[in-house]
Design an enzyme around this catalytic site. Structure first.
Site, PDB file in Angstrom:
ATOM      1  N   HIS A  19       0.935  -1.454  -0.053  1.00  0.00           N
ATOM      2  CA  HIS A  19       0.001  -0.086  -0.076  1.00  0.00           C
ATOM      3  C   HIS A  19       1.068   1.376   0.054  1.00  0.00           C
ATOM      4  CE1 HIS A  19       1.411  -0.542   4.253  1.00  0.00           C
ATOM      5  NE2 HIS A  19       1.085   0.871   4.285  1.00  0.00           N
TER       6      HIS A  19
ATOM      7  N   ASP B 293       0.686   5.308   1.708  1.00  0.00           N
ATOM      8  CA  ASP B 293      -0.245   5.567   2.976  1.00  0.00           C
ATOM      9  C   ASP B 293      -1.206   6.449   2.775  1.00  0.00           C
ATOM     10  OD1 ASP B 293       1.399   4.096   4.781  1.00  0.00           O
ATOM     11  OD2 ASP B 293       2.877   5.334   5.136  1.00  0.00           O
TER      12      ASP B 293
ATOM     13  N   HIS C 136       4.528   0.128   0.045  1.00  0.00           N
ATOM     14  CA  HIS C 136       5.511  -0.611   1.041  1.00  0.00           C
ATOM     15  C   HIS C 136       4.597  -1.676   1.612  1.00  0.00           C
ATOM     16  CE1 HIS C 136       3.867   2.792   3.271  1.00  0.00           C
ATOM     17  NE2 HIS C 136       3.839   2.004   4.206  1.00  0.00           N
TER      18      HIS C 136
ATOM     19  N   ARG D 232       5.493   6.091  14.401  1.00  0.00           N
ATOM     20  CA  ARG D 232       5.414   6.794  13.041  1.00  0.00           C
ATOM     21  C   ARG D 232       4.771   8.438  13.075  1.00  0.00           C
ATOM     22  NH1 ARG D 232       1.642   4.976   8.093  1.00  0.00           N
ATOM     23  NH2 ARG D 232       0.890   6.939   8.291  1.00  0.00           N
TER      24      ARG D 232
END
Ligand SMILES: O=C(O)CCC(=O)C(=O)O
Ligand SMILES: [Fe+2]
Length: 286
Positions: free
Chosen positions: A101, A103, A260, A275
């Site tokens: 995917h 983000d 990723h 994150r």
């Protein structure tokens, strides 16, 4: 002046930067070095860093304003940071980010850049893979490129964060990662199937297996054969790299030209990542 160096991981994607301490205020030369490295390699890796929340956010802010990621609980007191946690006892469960995917493509303004910090990493396994969507686009025939440039992709977070999505039955969420499934996830968002990178002018494929359901004005069954072909094409060996985490690694990726996937091969070990996410522009084909 900077003594920083970069070592490419593969010809298509990924570069490891050495000689920069991300916990200190960076010089203009260091910032310029990182930004250029990211444009050249799409994802950059740093080792042996120690970042507290403020330092982590400062790294993200080098690229723009930080945003809160929907459907995931933030770290208390830090709405722009969330933790990705998989506990040793969480065997056979879906791991966050485990499908290829980019983000937040389920938003009108998806993520621009993500900065992931490896807080606790398993002794072996738990690598992250990255794919260059520019190389994937360039390798297509002119005929296929032209066809795709006329198409729009429909994206939704429903399969991940919907009421019956992957995280609906995450029963030990209390100690682990806090994902909040919601009706909101069913919202459909449209993006061009090919987008232009606003800084480099290069074109990239902008569909992904996790969030892109079908092409606009086409049924899922009609879209599937071509989407499946693209998903397979986009993850060819020569477009991807695989990053082996060590504690204190920091990874910065450009969501405008990559996707990723977090590998789920470390049952019995704890993995904790943090994150921050930089808000993006609206994808456009220019
Ligand atoms: O945990 C990882 O390796 C990556 C998870 C992910 O998809 C993300 O942080 O955006
Ligand atoms: Fe992700």
């Amino acid at each position: 002046m900077t003594n920083a160096t970069i070592k490419p991981l593969t010809p298509a994607i990924g570069g490891e930067i050495d000689g920069i301490n991300l916990s200190t205020p960076l010089s203009d030369a260091e910032i310029a070095f990182i930004r250029q490295a990211l444009l050249d390699h799409h994802v950059v890796f740093f080792r042996d860093q120690t970042l507290d929340h403020a330092q982590h956010k400062a790294v993200g802010k080098l690229f723009g304003d930080l945003v809160k990621v929907p459907f995931v609980e933030a770290v208390p007191g830090h709405s722009e940071i969330f933790e990705i946690i998989k506990l040793p006892e969480e065997r056979d469960v879906y791991n966050f980010g485990g499908n290829w995917h980019t983000d937040m493509t389920y938003m009108q303004n998806p993520a621009l850049v993500s900065v992931l910090y490896g807080d606790e990493v398993p002794p072996i396994g738990g690598d992250t893979m990255f794919a260059s969507l520019e190389d994937a686009y360039s390798a297509l025939s002119p005929g296929m490129q032209k066809l795709l440039e006329g198409l729009t992709g429909v994206h939704t977070a429903d399969r991940s964060y919907g009421k019956s999505g992957k995280f609906a039955n995450d029963t030990i969420a209390d100690e682990g990662m806090d994902v909040r499934p919601s009706e909101e996830a069913a919202k459909q968002i449209e993006h061009p199937v090919v987008r232009t990178h606003p800084e480099t002018g290069r074109k990239a494929l902008y569909v992904n297996p996790n969030f892109t359901f079908h092409f606009k004005d086409m049924m899922e069954s009609e879209s599937k054969p071509l989407l499946n072909y693209l998903f397979q094409h986009m993850t060819r060996d020569e477009f991807v790299c695989r990053f082996r985490w060590t504690p204190g690694s920091v990874v910065i990726w450009d969501n405008r030209c990559t996707m990723h996937r977090a590998l789920n091969d470390y049952d019995g070990h704890r993995r904790v990542m943090r994150r921050v996410t930089v808000g993006g522009d609206q994808p456009k084909l220019i």
